[in-house]
Structure formats: C-alpha cells, structure tokens
Design an enzyme around this catalytic site. Structure first.
Site, PDB file in Angstrom:
ATOM      1  N   HIS A 231       0.721  -1.058   0.098  1.00  0.00           N
ATOM      2  CA  HIS A 231       0.057  -0.016  -0.123  1.00  0.00           C
ATOM      3  C   HIS A 231       0.940   1.088   0.115  1.00  0.00           C
ATOM      4  O   HIS A 231       2.111   1.208   0.380  1.00  0.00           O
ATOM      5  CB  HIS A 231      -1.081   0.096   1.246  1.00  0.00           C
ATOM      6  N   SER A 233       1.075   5.357   1.619  1.00  0.00           N
ATOM      7  CA  SER A 233       0.448   6.486   2.319  1.00  0.00           C
ATOM      8  C   SER A 233       1.275   7.539   1.805  1.00  0.00           C
ATOM      9  O   SER A 233       2.050   7.626   1.055  1.00  0.00           O
ATOM     10  CB  SER A 233       0.483   6.171   3.775  1.00  0.00           C
ATOM     11  N   ASN A 234       0.749   8.779   2.477  1.00  0.00           N
ATOM     12  CA  ASN A 234       1.628  10.263   1.924  1.00  0.00           C
ATOM     13  C   ASN A 234       2.984   9.908   2.704  1.00  0.00           C
ATOM     14  O   ASN A 234       3.703  10.929   1.998  1.00  0.00           O
ATOM     15  CB  ASN A 234       0.616  11.241   2.472  1.00  0.00           C
ATOM     16  N   GLY A 235       3.041   9.115   3.511  1.00  0.00           N
ATOM     17  CA  GLY A 235       4.523   8.958   4.077  1.00  0.00           C
ATOM     18  C   GLY A 235       5.353   8.403   3.318  1.00  0.00           C
ATOM     19  O   GLY A 235       6.610   8.405   3.705  1.00  0.00           O
ATOM     20  N   ASP A 363       0.722   1.200  19.335  1.00  0.00           N
ATOM     21  CA  ASP A 363      -0.325   1.179  18.064  1.00  0.00           C
ATOM     22  C   ASP A 363      -0.843  -0.129  17.761  1.00  0.00           C
ATOM     23  O   ASP A 363      -0.775  -0.485  16.793  1.00  0.00           O
ATOM     24  CB  ASP A 363       0.682   1.686  16.938  1.00  0.00           C
TER      25      ASP A 363
END
Length: 887
Positions: A231, A233-235, A363
């Site tokens: 995937h 993500s913006n990171g 987390d």
C-alpha cells in the site's frame, strides 16, 4: 484508514467536518489586510488573493510552493512580497493546522506539500517566477509534491492544470475538476501523485533539465527488487521485495522526508528511524519482525524487514467470524471463541514481553497483528513505539483502539488490549470513542451471541470505563493532570427498534437530527459523510434534501425554516453542483416536490435541463437512470410534456449505454460497478418502471440484460449469499452490494418469471440474513438490509428475520442531543444524512414500522402508471445452495 476521513475528524469530535470550518488556532496573514487594489476570498482550506479586475487564462502552468508547519509563515511572507508588486494572483493554506493535515500520513498524496499556488499569466512569466522564487526561497524545505515537477532543489514546483472552477463527469460518474483538451472538450484535470503532462501540451524548454533530474534516480542503485506494492500512504510506500544479494524475501518500508506527519508534527523519516531503533531493541522477541537492513535512495529512507507469511487479523476476522453466517452453529461459535481467546492470549503475552524490555508499543490494533498460517501472531508497525521512560502520546492512532488523550505509556497499551478483547468478537470498538458507555453494551452483545463468560469481557469494560471516567474527572493515569473531550460512560437505555413505541422512537431519532442542524452555515444544514464536502450539502444522499425527506415521509414533521434553507440554495446553486438523483439537484427536486414545494422543484429541474446532462453515466446515483426516473415521475405528477420528452431522451441514452459492458467480472475501481446505485441494477429499475408506464414488454428485455450484466459481477459465497465481487472483498449491501441487486431482481420478477433470476433473488435474501454488518447506514450497512427486508418480507418467518435485524440495529445506536443517533461511514463520527447516517436509519425504520406505506424512491410504480398485473410466482422462501449459474 481510507484517504480523506482522517482529515475530516480533526475539526469536530462528533461529526465529520472540513478543516476550513475550524474556529480555533492561528490563521496565516490574519492581521494583514489585502493590498490596495486586490481582492481576497476564503474558500474551504484556502485564502485567495488577486488584483481587482485581473484576467487569468482558464488553465496553464501553475507554480506550487511547498512548506512545512515550522517555516510556512516565513515562506508565505516571501511569496507575498514577491507576488503583490508583480500582480501575480496566488492562494495559500489558511492555517498551520491545515498545513499539518494536508501533509499527514493519510492525506491525499497528489495534493500533499502544496502550501502556496501562484498563477502566471503566460510561459514567460512562469519561467521568470520559477527562477526568481527558487533564488528567493533557497534553503527553505518542504515536502516533495508528487503531482508536480520540481524546479531545482528547493520548494518550487510546477504543474499544468486548471486555473478556474470547471468540471466534467468521468466515465465512472464522478464530477471532477476539468481542463480543456486540444479540441476544447473538457477532460479530467489529473491530480495523481505522479507528474503528468497532458498529451496536447508541450513542456516548456526551460523545464527539460528539471525533468531529466527528476528521472535520474533509479531503484537499480540499491540491492533490492520490488515485487509487489502492499500500500501507499502520504508518508511513503510499503512493498514486498527481495534482496538480490541472497534472494531473501523482505518487506521494504519507505519514508518521505517532511511528509506523512503525525499529530506531533513528526515526519515519516523520524518515525522510520524510531521504528528501526525499537526493532533492534526487541530483536530477541519471536513475535516481532527482524530488521534486515537500512538504506537511503534519493531523499527517501528505507528499512528492510523480515517478511511475515500470513494475513492481518482484521482480514482473518472478515472470513472467519461466525456472525457473518446466519446459520452458524453453536459449535462453530464455540470453536471461534476458543480461537479468539488464543489469539488474545498471544497478543497479551507479546505486549507484556515488549513492556518487559522497556518499550511501549503504542499502536496495537487488528491491522497491526499478523496471523501466520499456523495461527501464531506477529506484531508489526513499530513506528510510534517508544522507550517507556518517554512520556509520549502516540502521534498516530487507530480510533477503535486509541485510549483517551491523558492515557499514556503502558496504560495506553492496556487500553488497546481491552478493546481487542471486545473487537475479536464484535469489531465495533470505534464507537467507544463516541460514547464510552458503548463498551458495556458491546460486552452484553458478545455474551449473548458467544459462549464467552462475563469474566472475560468485564475486565475490558472496567479498563475502558475507568479511562474515560478519569478523563472526565480531569485526572491523569501517568500521575499528572489533564483534560480532554472525553465521552460519558453513563449508560443510557438501548431501544428495541422492533418493539418500542414507533412514534416515540421516531421522535428520539428526529430530536437528535434536529439538534445537529446548523442553519447559520452555507455549506451544509445537517452533518453527514465527508462526501458532502465534495458533492455539496444539498443532495439526497448526504445533504439536507435527504434528511428533510426522511423526516417528512416517516411522519416526524415538516420544518419550514430548514426547507427554506434548502430551496433557497437549490434554486441558486453553486458552480459545479452535481445534477444526479442521489448526489445532485435532481434528488433535491424530488424531495422538494414531496415536501409540497412543486414550483421550487420545477425551478430546480429547469436548472438541471439547461446543463449538459446528456454526458452523465447510466447510474441511479449520479447518472441518467436517476435523472430519467425523476423526470418521468415529475411529468406524471404535473402533466408537463417537456419533462416527459427529456426523460425519454435520457432513457434512450441509458439503453444505448447498456450495449457496452466492458471489463472483467469485478466491480469498482477501474472496472464498471455493480449494484443499485452505480451498477446496471439502477438502469434495470428504470426499465421496469417504464415497462409498467408504457406496457412495452421489450423494455423488460433491456432490464433483463442490465441485471445479467450486474450478476456477472456477483458471486455466491459458501453461505449461499449473493454478494458483489470487488476482487479483494465481496459486498452484501443495498448501495453497491448483492441486496441492492436483489431488490431490482424482485421488481423484475413481479412481472416476468426467470429461473436464474429467481435463484439469484433467493441468494440475495440470504445476504440479508447475516447477524453481523460492520455499519448501520442505508447504503452500506444494516439499515439498507432492513429496507430490503421490509420491501420483500411476506411470510411470518421473513417478518421474524426483519424484526431480528431491527433489533440488531441497536448495536450501533448512540446518544445525542437528548435523542439517539447513528455513526456514519467508518464509524469514526456520527452522521445525520440519508445515505450513511441517522436519517437513513429513520427512513429504513419507517419502511418497516410506519403506519403508511413507505418505500425507497422508485420502488413503487411511477406516477401515472396503470395498475398492471404482476407475476407473483417468484418466492423468496425458496433457498438456493451456494455456487451454480445465477442467470
């Protein structure tokens, strides 16, 4: 989390809202007036400045300047001082909070990094501005803008795109920003996270060296080969790869500097370095992946991790959970309970071992728990883990497992473990953040449906309740003091939605809806899904029209002030307002007509007919099927022949579109959709209604074609349930699932028998019998199941099934405003809209319990249709085993 929802959770603790509506915090240039001779305007997240009377081309090369939270004010000062004396129009993000969220981990990747946008009038001005701004901003840092071409090594970027608000409709029915192609035709203004030059545009010569520099970095520089994307993500990205030196399979985790920010402002690189440090510290634990390598490619940081064979716990649950099967035996539930207890014990032991090494995980949630083929677990994603002596609240959190703000350290992990105890059996713990009392309710449901003792669930309830009670009291479990928004753990009575007094229940729902109203706002009247900030706050699915329609049709009342709010804005719509039935003005007209405001409805339809509506897709949600049904119905009510003529033109285009059915037998994404709202079942419903209206049997043939096209994209699960196949999951729901297809199959079968359709209809009914649906909404949740069963229940057994689903709706019920409300998509916030929230639940309850007949739009014959005989030979009591040919 899906892109988008995270950002809309920041402004309001209970409702999705846009960042532009935040009322607290610093605003850039708050005390700086617009320059003399300039205009300024606030729009959503942006502040726009332009010289009075300035004329810009509709599209062209624009400049973006990137910045972080720390240097944004300084960068803005420099750009302001540059643009104003040169008469260059520009806009900038309004506040540091918006800058942080636009660059957060789950922000849209194509828009991340863009802080200031500048609009040069021609390519000569573009070249000069790029050169001078690059020199002016030398040394300033900002996130890389993935959609743009970087000029030099600083924060200046360029992209070709729209300067003005123009829109077009994509082939899949989305209304999107547009630019004109070489022929003048409006096409989508692509904002992908990849630099793209439209085919009819020539890259200016001065940008060629910068494009070459951009393409110079290659993965050949490192000894790894990427095999699959997990995937983005913006990171950064997560990939399955292989070490070419020894052929070891690994997981590669990428971090982009200054991007993927968390709530503390830490970027993805900071978290990646923290994760590597924690993995080294925990290297002896078998439940933690091994750190294989660390390296840099270009400006991006990477770690290579041990590849874990298995699937995440949330995906395992989706296939293994017994409540998805209405006929699961007690033995199956007992076997599942033993497995779930074992998984919990393993996770609890792993967390304790992490604590023993002086680390707080921070987390814990089901997507971060990997289950191997032999059912051993591994914990992954240690980017927010910290040493225990750091009093640190995680900057990234999963709402279904996130402790109240004051809970830190080991206590935060213990809270997440308490949520896991419940979520393994009923994965609805997101609701606890909205009302802490939900923990006790979920525990009661678990004990009712599984052979699980109170001694297992009660400690979880006690842990969760104590955390919220401490927050309410202003205490801090780490020894300090603190305050937070919190959520009351006081228990409120849970309604019986099948048996409680219907008028009183209806009034409780209406009270919550009305308590949420914001008539002082222009963008929305009632809070709903984040889609209302994309398609507007007027429409039937997510706007005021749907809410007011549900209230009136269920007998909850008429509200003239709110109706006037809707009518005033619908008859003077903003540019770019959509036209469709559920997402646009046609649905508003439908609601206004049924609210007794016929002239307003006709005025809205007249606005629609002046637009290029013939370019819409075939769908019921956004396209020509919904337009045609609304026009035919309104023509039947008013006798307006012009409306009927336009309706036939729309219907003819729908039939023409049915001749083209490309793509594989998978729904959604880049493929055609199946289902009631976006698939071919919407056109089939239109054609069934037209056959009734005209007596033309050939229209039923076209309806059958459309239904077979949708059934191509459906599968029958081992439980015998018909669900839409999205490739990576199957969907049972009303909007884009098997139940919506089944609803239209039944409409067809009422006129003509078809053995394949009858089998598919029976399989759709089985999809409506599951005890477990993740959400409560009308389009993608249990309320839609209720509306389907209310439309199809004929036998006492089917009525019992309907009552059971009505009672299970209470699993999601929440207190609000002295009444009761329901959460929206993702369960992260309450929603009042028709498509995802409380108004949809109210309407579904009305279809089952109101003393006057109530159906979803167009499930009854259109106005003016003769009373035709209907073939009632198809029976929903006939069940079909799984597999086989549905058509």
């Amino acid at each position: 989390m899906d892109e988008g929802y995270d950002s809309f959770c920041v402004t309001n603790r209970l409702f999705y809202d846009s960042l532009g509506n935040a009322t607290d915090g610093h605003t850039f240039a708050a005390g700086r007036p617009a320059p003399a001779g300039w205009t300024s305007e606030a729009t959503s997240d942006w502040m726009n400045y332009a010289p009075e009377g300035a004329s810009l081309p509709p599209q062209g090369w624009k400049i973006h300047v990137s910045a972080g939270v720390e240097n944004a004010e300084r960068v803005l000062d420099a750009v302001w001082s540059y643009c104003v004396p040169r008469g260059l129009a520009f806009k900038f993000l309004r506040s540091p909070r918006i800058v942080l969220l636009r660059n957060s981990k789950y922000a849209h990747r194509g828009g991340s990094g863009k802080f200031v946008t500048i609009y040069p009038r021609d390519e000569a001005e573009l070249e000069l501005a790029c050169k001078e701004l690059d020199e002016l901003l030398s040394g300033e840092a900002g996130p890389y803008i993935l959609s743009d071409l970087r000029y030099g090594a600083g924060p200046v970027y360029v992209r070709y795109g729209s300067f003005t608000a123009r829109y077009c409709v994509t082939p899949d029915g989305h209304t999107v920003p547009a630019i004109a192609d070489g022929t003048g035709t409006l096409v989508p203004d692509r904002r992908d996270p990849v630099f793209h030059v439209p085919s009819w545009v020539t890259l200016p010569d001065f940008l060629a060296p910068h494009l070459a520099a951009r393409n110079a970095t290659s993965t050949n520089e490192v000894p790894y080969r990427i095999e699959k994307v997990i995937h983005f993500s913006n990171g950064g990205g997560l990939y399955v790869g292989r070490d070419t030196r020894d052929d070891t399979q690994v997981v590669l985790k990428e971090a982009r500097p200054l991007a993927g920010l968390d709530s503390d402002g830490a970027d993805a690189v900071t978290r990646l370095e923290r994760e590597a440090a924690m993995l080294r510290r925990l290297a002896d634990l078998p439940q933690v992946p091994r750190l294989h390598d660390e390296f840099t490619l270009g400006e991006h940081r990477f770690i290579a991790l041990e590849f874990i064979e298995g699937r995440s716990l949330n995906k395992v649950l989706a296939n293994r959970h017994p409540l998805v099967d209405a006929d699961a035996t007690e033995a199956a539930r007992a076997a599942y309970a033993r497995w779930a207890r074992d998984v919990f014990d393993q996770v609890e032991a792993a967390v304790q071992a992490i604590h023993d090494r002086g680390v707080v995980y921070g987390d814990l949630h089901m997507a971060n728990i990997m289950v191997r083929p032999d059912d051993r677990i591994t914990l992954v994603d240690f980017e927010v883990a910290v040493a225990e002596d750091e009093s640190h609240r995680p900057g990234l959190r999963n709402q279904g497992f996130a402790a109240p703000r004051h809970v830190r350290g080991r206590a935060a992990d213990r809270y997440a473990l308490a949520c896991l105890r419940l979520a393994l059996f009923l994965p609805l713990t997101q609701l606890i953040r909205l009302s802490a009392a939900k923990a006790a309710h979920l525990a009661d449901v678990i004990v009712e449906h599984f052979p699980v003792s109170r001694s297992f669930v009660d400690p979880a309830v006690a842990e969760i309740t104590a955390a919220f009670d401490a927050e309410t009291a202003g205490t801090d479990t780490t020894g300090g003091s603190g305050t937070g928004a919190g959520s009351s753990s006081a228990v409120t009575p849970v309604p019986d939605l099948a048996a409680d007094d219907w008028p009183a229940l209806r009034d409780r729902l209406a009270k919550a809806i009305l308590a949420s109203a914001t008539p002082e706002r222009d963008d929305r009247l009632f809070p709903g899904d984040i889609e209302q900030f994309r398609c507007g706050g007027l429409n039937l699915a997510h706007g005021a029209a749907g809410v007011l329609h549900a209230l009136a049709q269920t007998g909850a009342g008429r509200f003239p002030e709110h109706e006037e709010w809707l009518a005033r804005r619908a008859t003077n719509p903003l540019s770019g307002t959509r036209l469709g039935f559920y997402d646009g003005l046609h649905g508003v007209a439908y609601a206004l007509e049924r609210l007794g405001r016929r002239q307003d409805a006709l005025d809205v339809v007249d606005i629609c007919l002046r637009e290029s509506w013939d370019r819409l897709d075939h769908s019921l949600r956004s396209g020509l099927s919904g337009v045609a049904l609304n026009l035919f119905d309104l023509a039947g009510r008013t006798g307006e022949s012009a409306l009927r003529d336009a309706a036939w033109r729309a219907a003819e285009r729908v039939v023409a579109q049915l001749a083209d059915d490309p793509g594989p037998d998978i729904s959604g994404g880049t493929h055609p959709y199946a289902g009631l709202l976006r698939g071919r079942s919407g056109p089939a419903l239109l054609l069934v209604r037209l056959s009734e209206l005209t007596g033309d049997a050939t229209l039923l043939e076209h309806a059958a074609t459309a239904l077979r096209q949708d059934l191509r994209r459906c599968v029958v699960r081992p439980t015998g349930a018909l669900e839409v196949n999205e490739g990576w999951r199957t969907m049972p729901y009303l909007g884009q699932g098997g139940v919506g297809v089944g609803l239209v199959l039944d409409q067809y079968l009422a006129h003509r028998h078809d053995d394949g359709f009858a089998r598919a209809s029976a399989a759709a009914y089985r999809a409506a019998r599951s005890p477990m649906y993740a959400q409560s909404g009308l389009f993608a949740g249990r309320a839609g199941i209720v509306a389907y069963l209310a439309a199809t229940a004929r036998t006492p057994e089917q009525r019992q099934e309907l009552d059971a689903q009505l009672r299970r709706l209470a699993w999601h019920v929440m207190p609000y405003g002295g009444g009761v409300a329901f959460p929206g998509e993702k369960l992260l916030r309450l929603s009042m809209d028709l498509g995802t929230g409380t108004a949809g639940v109210l309407f579904a309850l009305g279809t089952a319990r109101h003393d006057e007949p109530l159906t979803l739009p167009f499930l009854a014959p259109l106005a003016g249709a003769p009373d035709l005989p209907r073939d009632n030979g198809a029976s929903l009591t006939t069940d079909t085993p799984g597999g086989g040919d549905l058509t």
